[in-house]
Motif scaffolding. Sequence first.
Motif, mmCIF file in Angstrom:
data_model
loop_
_atom_site.group_PDB
_atom_site.id
_atom_site.type_symbol
_atom_site.label_atom_id
_atom_site.label_comp_id
_atom_site.label_asym_id
_atom_site.label_seq_id
_atom_site.Cartn_x
_atom_site.Cartn_y
_atom_site.Cartn_z
ATOM 1 N N VAL A 120 -9.189 -14.865 11.830
ATOM 2 C CA VAL A 120 -9.739 -14.347 10.765
ATOM 3 C C VAL A 120 -10.615 -13.146 11.073
ATOM 4 O O VAL A 120 -11.792 -13.206 11.586
ATOM 5 C CB VAL A 120 -10.720 -15.500 10.068
ATOM 6 N N VAL A 121 -10.060 -12.086 10.424
ATOM 7 C CA VAL A 121 -10.691 -10.661 10.862
ATOM 8 C C VAL A 121 -11.661 -10.334 9.724
ATOM 9 O O VAL A 121 -11.376 -10.218 8.889
ATOM 10 C CB VAL A 121 -9.809 -9.430 11.087
ATOM 11 N N ALA A 122 -13.200 -10.408 10.100
ATOM 12 C CA ALA A 122 -13.993 -10.317 9.101
ATOM 13 C C ALA A 122 -14.847 -9.090 8.868
ATOM 14 O O ALA A 122 -15.170 -8.567 9.882
ATOM 15 C CB ALA A 122 -15.204 -11.355 9.235
ATOM 16 N N ASP A 123 -14.733 -8.324 7.782
ATOM 17 C CA ASP A 123 -15.434 -6.999 7.639
ATOM 18 C C ASP A 123 -16.797 -7.538 7.237
ATOM 19 O O ASP A 123 -16.952 -7.764 5.968
ATOM 20 C CB ASP A 123 -14.629 -6.265 6.467
ATOM 21 N N THR A 124 -17.812 -7.135 8.153
ATOM 22 C CA THR A 124 -19.174 -7.548 8.081
ATOM 23 C C THR A 124 -20.086 -6.513 7.405
ATOM 24 O O THR A 124 -21.047 -6.467 7.635
ATOM 25 C CB THR A 124 -19.457 -8.199 9.251
ATOM 26 N N THR A 125 -19.398 -5.179 7.054
ATOM 27 C CA THR A 125 -20.219 -4.165 6.667
ATOM 28 C C THR A 125 -21.100 -4.231 5.575
ATOM 29 O O THR A 125 -22.342 -3.852 5.688
ATOM 30 C CB THR A 125 -19.231 -2.858 6.161
ATOM 31 N N ASN A 165 -18.847 -2.717 15.505
ATOM 32 C CA ASN A 165 -18.232 -1.834 14.283
ATOM 33 C C ASN A 165 -18.066 -2.379 13.069
ATOM 34 O O ASN A 165 -17.009 -1.852 12.526
ATOM 35 C CB ASN A 165 -17.060 -1.150 14.934
ATOM 36 N N GLY A 166 -18.768 -3.206 12.647
ATOM 37 C CA GLY A 166 -18.535 -3.818 11.438
ATOM 38 C C GLY A 166 -17.619 -4.816 11.310
ATOM 39 O O GLY A 166 -17.100 -5.020 10.104
ATOM 40 N N VAL A 167 -17.095 -5.297 12.232
ATOM 41 C CA VAL A 167 -15.990 -6.336 12.211
ATOM 42 C C VAL A 167 -16.203 -7.540 13.224
ATOM 43 O O VAL A 167 -16.971 -7.363 14.359
ATOM 44 C CB VAL A 167 -14.590 -5.481 12.837
ATOM 45 N N SER A 168 -16.202 -8.712 12.828
ATOM 46 C CA SER A 168 -15.986 -10.055 13.728
ATOM 47 C C SER A 168 -14.872 -10.639 13.602
ATOM 48 O O SER A 168 -14.110 -10.633 12.439
ATOM 49 C CB SER A 168 -17.201 -10.781 12.999
ATOM 50 N N ALA A 177 -17.706 -15.745 -1.325
ATOM 51 C CA ALA A 177 -18.407 -15.558 -2.430
ATOM 52 C C ALA A 177 -19.950 -15.628 -1.956
ATOM 53 O O ALA A 177 -20.205 -16.525 -1.056
ATOM 54 C CB ALA A 177 -18.323 -16.989 -3.474
ATOM 55 N N GLY A 178 -20.704 -14.843 -2.106
ATOM 56 C CA GLY A 178 -22.069 -14.639 -1.557
ATOM 57 C C GLY A 178 -22.320 -14.278 -0.179
ATOM 58 O O GLY A 178 -23.500 -14.224 0.180
ATOM 59 N N THR A 179 -21.362 -13.901 0.381
ATOM 60 C CA THR A 179 -21.398 -13.545 1.992
ATOM 61 C C THR A 179 -21.343 -11.971 2.212
ATOM 62 O O THR A 179 -21.776 -11.612 3.253
ATOM 63 C CB THR A 179 -20.464 -14.231 2.677
ATOM 64 N N GLY A 180 -20.734 -11.313 1.294
ATOM 65 C CA GLY A 180 -20.905 -10.063 1.411
ATOM 66 C C GLY A 180 -19.781 -9.624 2.300
ATOM 67 O O GLY A 180 -19.647 -8.492 2.789
ATOM 68 N N ILE A 181 -18.819 -10.608 2.838
ATOM 69 C CA ILE A 181 -17.666 -10.476 3.776
ATOM 70 C C ILE A 181 -16.160 -10.593 3.087
ATOM 71 O O ILE A 181 -16.183 -11.277 2.175
ATOM 72 C CB ILE A 181 -17.774 -11.494 4.692
ATOM 73 N N HIS A 182 -15.476 -9.729 3.534
ATOM 74 C CA HIS A 182 -14.108 -9.722 3.408
ATOM 75 C C HIS A 182 -13.229 -9.989 4.428
ATOM 76 O O HIS A 182 -13.641 -9.233 5.553
ATOM 77 C CB HIS A 182 -13.740 -8.020 2.461
ATOM 78 N N TYR A 183 -12.182 -10.690 4.125
ATOM 79 C CA TYR A 183 -11.490 -11.237 5.435
ATOM 80 C C TYR A 183 -10.072 -11.187 5.266
ATOM 81 O O TYR A 183 -9.575 -11.133 4.040
ATOM 82 C CB TYR A 183 -11.838 -12.397 6.041
ATOM 83 N N LEU A 184 -9.350 -10.956 6.390
ATOM 84 C CA LEU A 184 -7.979 -11.209 6.440
ATOM 85 C C LEU A 184 -7.502 -12.111 7.550
ATOM 86 O O LEU A 184 -8.225 -12.270 8.729
ATOM 87 C CB LEU A 184 -7.319 -9.676 6.921
ATOM 88 N N VAL A 185 -6.391 -12.991 7.242
ATOM 89 C CA VAL A 185 -5.991 -13.939 8.097
ATOM 90 C C VAL A 185 -5.014 -13.262 9.034
ATOM 91 O O VAL A 185 -3.730 -12.922 8.696
ATOM 92 C CB VAL A 185 -5.589 -15.103 7.414
ATOM 93 N N GLY A 186 -5.174 -13.318 10.150
ATOM 94 C CA GLY A 186 -4.203 -12.857 11.256
ATOM 95 C C GLY A 186 -3.925 -13.757 12.479
ATOM 96 O O GLY A 186 -4.118 -14.904 12.471
ATOM 97 N N GLY A 187 -3.451 -12.965 13.423
ATOM 98 C CA GLY A 187 -3.133 -13.541 14.727
ATOM 99 C C GLY A 187 -1.648 -14.034 14.926
ATOM 100 O O GLY A 187 -0.890 -13.851 13.803
ATOM 101 N N THR A 188 -1.324 -14.406 16.072
ATOM 102 C CA THR A 188 0.117 -14.679 16.133
ATOM 103 C C THR A 188 0.805 -15.764 15.508
ATOM 104 O O THR A 188 1.672 -15.521 14.774
ATOM 105 C CB THR A 188 0.455 -15.143 17.782
#
Length: 727
Positions: A431-436, A466-469, A500-511
Amino acid sequence: MSVYLFRLGRFAYRRRRAVLAGWLLVLVAVVAISLGAGGKENNSFSVPNTESQNALNVLQDRLPAFSGGQTQVVFAAANGTKVTDPAQQAAIESAVANLAHAPQVAVATDPFNPRLVSPDGQVALASVQFSASQANVKTSSLDAVVRAVAPAKAAGLNVQYSGSVYPGSNARLSETPELVGILAAALILLVTFGSVVAAGVPIVTAMLGVVAALMGVGALAAVIDVPSAATSLGLMLGLSTGIDYALFIVSRHRTNLLNGMSPAESVPLALGTAGGSVVFAALTVVIALAGLSVVGIPFLTVMGLSAAGAVMTALLIAITLLPALLGFAGQRVTRFRSLPGMRGHAERVARQGAAEPHRIWGARWARFVIRRRIPLLVGGVAALAVLSVPVAGIQLGLPGGESQPKSTTVRQASDLTTQHFGAGFNGPLLVVADTTSATSTGLTTLAHRLGTEPDVATVSTGAVQNGVSIVQVIPKTGPNDKATSDLVSQIRHDRPTIQAGTGIHYLVGGTTASNIDTSAKLSAAMPVFLGVVVGLAFLLLTFAFRTILVPLKSIVGFLLSVGAAFGAQVAVFQWGWGASLLGVTPSETVSFLPVLLLAIIFGLSSDYEVFVVSRIKEDFTLTGDARGAVERGTGQSARVVTAAALIMFGVFVAFVFAADPAIKAIGFTLAVGVLFDAFIVRLTLVPAAMAILGSRLWYHPQWFARLVPDADIEGQRLERELASSAA
């Protein structure tokens, strides 16, 4: 068309030295370019416009160190010890420290830091993240990984590897299947022709075509990603179609010679008659393979176009170089001295086929089919329908290490991980989380909510850079389990609630997520692909035969053939029926296999349709006797179609013994599909149906005749022109 092919054949025959020299120059140039370019195959692929690919794009832009290839190193303790024992742990930590300094390695994760140690203490998992993409990880870097773990091996630990790239994953495919296929084709041609010269010409032309086509693909590999399966597919189709196309032309040429023609007369006429069928047959295969481009997955596009290039090369050689070589061979293609033990039989059959075609076995089979046309048609359709039943249980996926032979490191790593951790550890979700804009507790909250999703075993978070986790989600089920696919869909569906309420947007990736997205995209593209390919082939066959019923019959026959072939594939490779005999580990059907094999089998089935029906139409045009034309046309084409199908079968079945499960499945399905299509559909159901339909099959209204020009693929117009000019 027949007139143009006749002129081309006459030119190639008369200028045979120049034609041969030209092809040799082309071959040398292509080989030089390929070797100079230094292109290498790789098995990395992208699936545009999917969430998993978008997640990878984010990593490449903002966290490139984590967007490259990845190796999972599995350390397993020997009996009576644990990886947490001081000596074992020290050896593993020393190995991880060495891994961190290996070439192209960005990060090497210590298994004792995130506690990736199995509950029983028997296995530890270390992760190696490369800075280069999977395609660009060098063999020398993977060799350095093996050297780096020497301390662990010295301590008695069992070390195995898995992941998107691992030592041995970029090994070249064995050439054994190709050699076996060539030997099988040579044997069939020797039995068919009874002459080394006649049998050798198709082998030589096919091999030259394959070398030219594959060297061209090798040159392209220097600038684009070319999967290793593209080479195997090109070899399969290049060899089989190259031999088959030459076989049909050589067979007609030998018949002409045995009927008293000179080589100078026979070669152009053979190309003008049999060559028309070869051209249309090849074009249907090329259309079907090029149609893979509409799926929208780059690696499938490359595979399809590479294979189409191999088939097109085989066609060009068949209509240019082959007439030249037949000019050099002269009358030697009719000599039978090369097979002393079979000489009398081979010569008798060949001459009988030329002088008394009604007495050869193909004619006897044709008469049997005509007499029993209704029960054979009903029985054949019923048999293929029953064989198609397993298709209802097909499960698509991209099989991982669990499908590989037990002797491979990736299979052993997979088995150890499943046994000591759980199947989900073989396919973690990233899960690639944008934590900006994340809140102070946003990442922790996100991880907690992801952990409450159904079928999640554990969740771990990485550092923010770089704002990603990267949040790693380990499912409870394996990468190809339906529950894992449902979990990916659920996490994406619940995105608004989880974020909701985290300020994070994520994408589900990986093999694992990428494999799921690939299967979904292929399923969605299947109707479009079938519509384009079948539609174009329908138009081509309508143009060739100037009737609508023949293309419709061809498509119905294809559906029966491909259904039975896929049914057999599911029964063996997925259900495990007789799998041990082929060295197969039952697993999911490779997700790109259906669309790829649909294209190939459709093209090849159209080949046999053209070869059989063109002889029937040729006879019907001369006699007007519909049922008699079916009998005589089928009888005349049966022997050559049988030889062609057996050659195809021999080439394809040789790949069943390859180590790669995907190549094994492709070879098996194609081999079975060719047998079903040639012997059950084209030599049984097609003549039976045509005998029932009679002259109605060839009906077309006057407006249709005006709109659709006569391609004259049978060469009737050519023969009339030659006869009138001779008079």
